[in-house]
Design a protein around this motif. Sequence first.
Motif, PDB file in Angstrom:
ATOM      1  N   ASP A 123     -36.951 -36.581 -52.352  1.00 41.11           N
ATOM      2  CA  ASP A 123     -36.077 -37.679 -52.946  1.00 41.11           C
ATOM      3  C   ASP A 123     -35.297 -38.502 -52.128  1.00 41.11           C
ATOM      4  O   ASP A 123     -35.380 -39.780 -52.173  1.00 41.11           O
ATOM      5  CB  ASP A 123     -35.321 -37.040 -54.085  1.00 41.11           C
ATOM      6  CG  ASP A 123     -36.222 -36.808 -55.428  1.00 41.11           C
ATOM      7  OD1 ASP A 123     -37.385 -37.098 -55.440  1.00 41.11           O
ATOM      8  OD2 ASP A 123     -35.459 -36.133 -56.312  1.00 41.11           O
ATOM      9  N   ILE A 124     -34.779 -37.754 -51.009  1.00 42.57           N
ATOM     10  CA  ILE A 124     -33.991 -38.690 -50.058  1.00 42.57           C
ATOM     11  C   ILE A 124     -35.065 -39.556 -49.322  1.00 42.57           C
ATOM     12  O   ILE A 124     -34.770 -40.643 -49.075  1.00 42.57           O
ATOM     13  CB  ILE A 124     -33.385 -37.702 -49.100  1.00 42.57           C
ATOM     14  CG1 ILE A 124     -32.337 -37.041 -49.643  1.00 42.57           C
ATOM     15  CG2 ILE A 124     -32.846 -38.628 -47.883  1.00 42.57           C
ATOM     16  CD1 ILE A 124     -31.515 -35.955 -48.802  1.00 42.57           C
ATOM     17  N   ARG A 125     -36.246 -39.284 -48.998  1.00 43.76           N
ATOM     18  CA  ARG A 125     -37.250 -40.029 -48.433  1.00 43.76           C
ATOM     19  C   ARG A 125     -37.604 -40.974 -49.274  1.00 43.76           C
ATOM     20  O   ARG A 125     -37.701 -42.053 -48.620  1.00 43.76           O
ATOM     21  CB  ARG A 125     -38.137 -39.132 -48.003  1.00 43.76           C
ATOM     22  CG  ARG A 125     -39.566 -40.119 -47.341  1.00 43.76           C
ATOM     23  CD  ARG A 125     -40.563 -38.900 -46.927  1.00 43.76           C
ATOM     24  NE  ARG A 125     -41.839 -39.721 -46.373  1.00 43.76           N
ATOM     25  CZ  ARG A 125     -42.951 -39.920 -47.231  1.00 43.76           C
ATOM     26  NH1 ARG A 125     -42.996 -39.232 -48.513  1.00 43.76           N
ATOM     27  NH2 ARG A 125     -43.956 -40.620 -46.733  1.00 43.76           N
ATOM     28  N   ALA A 126     -37.632 -40.917 -50.560  1.00 41.72           N
ATOM     29  CA  ALA A 126     -38.004 -41.917 -51.184  1.00 41.72           C
ATOM     30  C   ALA A 126     -37.025 -43.001 -51.563  1.00 41.72           C
ATOM     31  O   ALA A 126     -37.320 -44.047 -51.579  1.00 41.72           O
ATOM     32  CB  ALA A 126     -38.325 -41.444 -52.776  1.00 41.72           C
ATOM     33  N   ILE A 127     -35.530 -42.582 -51.689  1.00 39.96           N
ATOM     34  CA  ILE A 127     -34.744 -43.559 -51.607  1.00 39.96           C
ATOM     35  C   ILE A 127     -34.631 -44.444 -50.248  1.00 39.96           C
ATOM     36  O   ILE A 127     -34.303 -45.542 -50.420  1.00 39.96           O
ATOM     37  CB  ILE A 127     -33.053 -42.783 -51.661  1.00 39.96           C
ATOM     38  CG1 ILE A 127     -33.405 -42.027 -53.150  1.00 39.96           C
ATOM     39  CG2 ILE A 127     -32.086 -43.681 -51.369  1.00 39.96           C
ATOM     40  CD1 ILE A 127     -32.110 -41.117 -53.162  1.00 39.96           C
ATOM     41  N   LYS A 128     -34.934 -43.678 -49.095  1.00 41.09           N
ATOM     42  CA  LYS A 128     -34.865 -44.369 -47.690  1.00 41.09           C
ATOM     43  C   LYS A 128     -36.009 -45.585 -47.810  1.00 41.09           C
ATOM     44  O   LYS A 128     -35.713 -46.864 -47.426  1.00 41.09           O
ATOM     45  CB  LYS A 128     -34.939 -43.469 -46.772  1.00 41.09           C
ATOM     46  CG  LYS A 128     -35.082 -44.136 -45.425  1.00 41.09           C
ATOM     47  CD  LYS A 128     -34.910 -43.051 -44.325  1.00 41.09           C
ATOM     48  CE  LYS A 128     -35.079 -43.554 -43.021  1.00 41.09           C
ATOM     49  NZ  LYS A 128     -36.421 -44.202 -42.569  1.00 41.09           N
ATOM     50  N   ALA A 129     -37.259 -44.959 -48.356  1.00 45.66           N
ATOM     51  CA  ALA A 129     -38.196 -45.983 -48.468  1.00 45.66           C
ATOM     52  C   ALA A 129     -37.915 -47.282 -49.266  1.00 45.66           C
ATOM     53  O   ALA A 129     -38.435 -48.047 -48.998  1.00 45.66           O
ATOM     54  CB  ALA A 129     -39.469 -45.249 -49.080  1.00 45.66           C
ATOM     55  N   TYR A 130     -37.295 -47.121 -50.468  1.00 45.21           N
ATOM     56  CA  TYR A 130     -36.971 -48.157 -51.170  1.00 45.21           C
ATOM     57  C   TYR A 130     -36.023 -49.174 -50.558  1.00 45.21           C
ATOM     58  O   TYR A 130     -35.980 -50.534 -50.422  1.00 45.21           O
ATOM     59  CB  TYR A 130     -36.345 -47.741 -52.557  1.00 45.21           C
ATOM     60  CG  TYR A 130     -35.610 -48.943 -53.398  1.00 45.21           C
ATOM     61  CD1 TYR A 130     -36.251 -49.876 -53.768  1.00 45.21           C
ATOM     62  CD2 TYR A 130     -34.175 -48.671 -53.314  1.00 45.21           C
ATOM     63  CE1 TYR A 130     -35.511 -50.858 -54.382  1.00 45.21           C
ATOM     64  CE2 TYR A 130     -33.389 -49.671 -53.975  1.00 45.21           C
ATOM     65  CZ  TYR A 130     -34.041 -50.651 -54.474  1.00 45.21           C
ATOM     66  OH  TYR A 130     -33.425 -51.945 -55.088  1.00 45.21           O
ATOM     67  N   LEU A 131     -34.924 -48.685 -49.974  1.00 45.98           N
ATOM     68  CA  LEU A 131     -33.836 -49.254 -49.361  1.00 45.98           C
ATOM     69  C   LEU A 131     -34.507 -50.141 -48.359  1.00 45.98           C
ATOM     70  O   LEU A 131     -34.158 -51.332 -47.843  1.00 45.98           O
ATOM     71  CB  LEU A 131     -32.771 -48.500 -48.788  1.00 45.98           C
ATOM     72  CG  LEU A 131     -31.860 -47.807 -49.997  1.00 45.98           C
ATOM     73  CD1 LEU A 131     -30.830 -46.743 -49.424  1.00 45.98           C
ATOM     74  CD2 LEU A 131     -31.103 -48.815 -50.826  1.00 45.98           C
ATOM     75  N   PHE A 132     -35.461 -49.524 -47.416  1.00 48.31           N
ATOM     76  CA  PHE A 132     -36.036 -50.357 -46.252  1.00 48.31           C
ATOM     77  C   PHE A 132     -37.264 -51.326 -46.636  1.00 48.31           C
ATOM     78  O   PHE A 132     -37.442 -51.893 -46.103  1.00 48.31           O
ATOM     79  CB  PHE A 132     -36.578 -49.143 -45.345  1.00 48.31           C
ATOM     80  CG  PHE A 132     -35.621 -48.509 -44.408  1.00 48.31           C
ATOM     81  CD1 PHE A 132     -34.398 -48.321 -44.736  1.00 48.31           C
ATOM     82  CD2 PHE A 132     -36.178 -47.710 -43.446  1.00 48.31           C
ATOM     83  CE1 PHE A 132     -33.261 -47.834 -43.988  1.00 48.31           C
ATOM     84  CE2 PHE A 132     -35.114 -46.887 -42.598  1.00 48.31           C
ATOM     85  CZ  PHE A 132     -33.794 -47.036 -42.796  1.00 48.31           C
ATOM     86  N   SER A 133     -37.377 -51.223 -47.939  1.00 53.84           N
ATOM     87  CA  SER A 133     -38.373 -52.299 -48.587  1.00 53.84           C
ATOM     88  C   SER A 133     -37.652 -53.547 -48.968  1.00 53.84           C
ATOM     89  O   SER A 133     -38.244 -54.460 -49.180  1.00 53.84           O
ATOM     90  CB  SER A 133     -38.943 -51.690 -49.815  1.00 53.84           C
ATOM     91  OG  SER A 133     -38.280 -51.707 -50.981  1.00 53.84           O
ATOM     92  N   LEU A 134     -36.305 -53.520 -49.041  1.00 52.42           N
ATOM     93  CA  LEU A 134     -35.595 -54.740 -49.205  1.00 52.42           C
ATOM     94  C   LEU A 134     -35.567 -55.703 -48.193  1.00 52.42           C
ATOM     95  O   LEU A 134     -35.679 -55.466 -46.945  1.00 52.42           O
ATOM     96  CB  LEU A 134     -34.175 -54.361 -49.746  1.00 52.42           C
ATOM     97  CG  LEU A 134     -34.082 -53.262 -50.859  1.00 52.42           C
ATOM     98  CD1 LEU A 134     -32.575 -52.803 -50.813  1.00 52.42           C
ATOM     99  CD2 LEU A 134     -34.652 -53.825 -52.099  1.00 52.42           C
ATOM    100  N   ALA A 135     -35.299 -56.869 -48.510  1.00 50.69           N
ATOM    101  CA  ALA A 135     -35.275 -58.031 -47.401  1.00 50.69           C
ATOM    102  C   ALA A 135     -33.864 -57.779 -46.764  1.00 50.69           C
ATOM    103  O   ALA A 135     -32.773 -57.737 -47.432  1.00 50.69           O
ATOM    104  CB  ALA A 135     -35.348 -59.656 -48.358  1.00 50.69           C
ATOM    105  N   PRO A 136     -33.899 -57.906 -45.374  1.00 54.04           N
ATOM    106  CA  PRO A 136     -32.779 -57.632 -44.653  1.00 54.04           C
ATOM    107  C   PRO A 136     -31.609 -58.699 -44.988  1.00 54.04           C
ATOM    108  O   PRO A 136     -32.041 -59.991 -45.119  1.00 54.04           O
ATOM    109  CB  PRO A 136     -33.071 -57.528 -43.224  1.00 54.04           C
ATOM    110  CG  PRO A 136     -34.206 -58.502 -43.199  1.00 54.04           C
ATOM    111  CD  PRO A 136     -35.015 -58.113 -44.436  1.00 54.04           C
ATOM    112  N   VAL A 137     -30.289 -58.594 -44.992  1.00 49.89           N
ATOM    113  CA  VAL A 137     -29.345 -59.560 -45.199  1.00 49.89           C
ATOM    114  C   VAL A 137     -28.409 -59.421 -43.866  1.00 49.89           C
ATOM    115  O   VAL A 137     -27.812 -58.048 -43.987  1.00 49.89           O
ATOM    116  CB  VAL A 137     -28.624 -59.515 -46.495  1.00 49.89           C
ATOM    117  CG1 VAL A 137     -27.407 -60.336 -46.389  1.00 49.89           C
ATOM    118  CG2 VAL A 137     -29.542 -59.472 -47.624  1.00 49.89           C
ATOM    119  N   SER A 138     -28.046 -60.467 -43.287  1.00 50.49           N
ATOM    120  CA  SER A 138     -27.032 -60.097 -42.181  1.00 50.49           C
ATOM    121  C   SER A 138     -25.503 -60.131 -42.816  1.00 50.49           C
ATOM    122  O   SER A 138     -25.266 -61.250 -43.264  1.00 50.49           O
ATOM    123  CB  SER A 138     -27.200 -61.314 -41.167  1.00 50.49           C
ATOM    124  OG  SER A 138     -26.201 -61.363 -40.154  1.00 50.49           O
ATOM    125  N   ALA A 139     -24.958 -59.280 -42.724  1.00 51.96           N
ATOM    126  CA  ALA A 139     -23.734 -59.097 -43.526  1.00 51.96           C
ATOM    127  C   ALA A 139     -22.651 -58.018 -42.579  1.00 51.96           C
ATOM    128  O   ALA A 139     -22.726 -56.738 -42.956  1.00 51.96           O
ATOM    129  CB  ALA A 139     -23.506 -58.797 -44.810  1.00 51.96           C
TER     130      ALA A 139
END
Length: 516
Positions: A123-139
């Motif tokens: 499940d940790i791997r799945a969460i990471k996959a979702y977060l890394f699928s998002l568009a990057p935001v410089s903040a």
Amino acid sequence: MRRIIAHALGSVSLAVLALGGARAQGADPDLVKRGELLATAGDCVACHTAPGGKLLAGGYYLTFPLGLGKVATPNITPDKETGIGDWSDEDFRRLMQDGITRSGSYIYPAMPFPWYTRVSTEDIRAIKAYLFSLAPVSAPRKPNDLVFPLNLDISREGLLGWRLAFFTNKRFEPDPARSPQINRGAYLVQGLGHCGACHNGSKLVGTSQWAGYLEGGTTDQWFAPNLSGDDKEGLGAWTEDQLFTYLKTGAASGRAGVAAGPMRQVIDESLSKLPDDDVRAIAVYLKTLPAKSTYEERTPSAFDQSAPPGSQAYLSHCVSCHRQDGKGVPGAFPALAGNGAVLAQGPETVIRVILGGLSARGEYAAMPAVGAGMTDEEVAQVTNYVRQSFGNQAPATAKPGQVGTLRADTASMLAGNGSCEPVANADVARALDEPDAAAQLRDVKAEDMLPRINAVLPKVKAAAPQASQADLVNGLTARFCQVANRDAAGPTWPVALGNFASLVYGQIKNPDRASK
């Protein structure tokens, strides 16, 4: 009441743990979808999306208890310079399950890794996959504002003692004697949901989920109720269906009270978006918890007098909705008799609701912020009165000083000291964006509220036929807050908002009233 969930060191959202990782290329769509649901279970948005900021770009300040300062949440989009773009799968797993950074330092239990350690590596791997699928935001991350010596990196060395005392690095293990549904509920409650971060009783700063397990506790000056099977304080008298409905919507037929404060946000941003099977599993698991009472019922002698303190304030501000016997009006105004929030060990939630009001929820009307026009002493007295009346025998511990502290910390739209809420239902928002609708809600005097509502409400209902009663009440009230002339609306702004919400609710329940 968005953002109230930022409650100290125990309940930072799931996404805190994603401080970095190499961006996944060609990630499995099914894995990403699964990760999105898991991240929703952890309510990442609550702490990692600043008011008015971009999704999950961080910048929200979490307040530590005891005046220890505040810490800024990080950007968890996959931006390589300011976000999570360069951490490996193992870096991510180690932070989540072990509470250790890439550099090998211990992290403060502001991130609830004592709960996330129970989450499976898959499940940790799945969460990471979702977060890394998002568009990057410089903040870039904002600076923390912690008191000495917490503002020094060397202060982290002292965390070793805390870890030895309270942290057990161990994954969840299903109980073979229990059904898959109960085990699923336990996994969500004890892991991703980190329910004990708010609902545990004897918790220290960031302590594990086993301290006073789900017996109720204070969090960010709200009282998270007892979730055990106790009939008085807990869930013993709730049916499984009632609990499921409450977790999905924030209200349940046959049960007094509606979700407020942090729990309202958890429901709106997390539980309401989870699959029904998962929410049902949580309800089933919670109903297996044994009863645990946290206080003895007693009636102080002061309440044996003919006119107990708080009775006059109750007659002036509460009796019209909650009735003289405290039983309310079924399907309209919740009962105070037997109400879980009223019966809780601590009075914080009752005080905050009196001060800040409540938006409409389910079939219940909005509650005006009646405490905005009351003194601290009056609020304390009426809080103790309802906790000791109508068959309730909760501890009468509210004090004027406590009310003053909570008043300074309670900002809401209905109290007139918080920002106007957005119109949550998209169809209602579009209908209210029409020029004639917006015009009807501007420069409204108190005596004009009812005819203006009658001019707008039918059009909104026609344009949003799927909108719930609560969507209509909250939507019109929010738009009124945004565009109204506050000087023209009535004697005080909180009173005007409360009257407006009540009139909208009344016209929905009794649409022919204006013509009679």
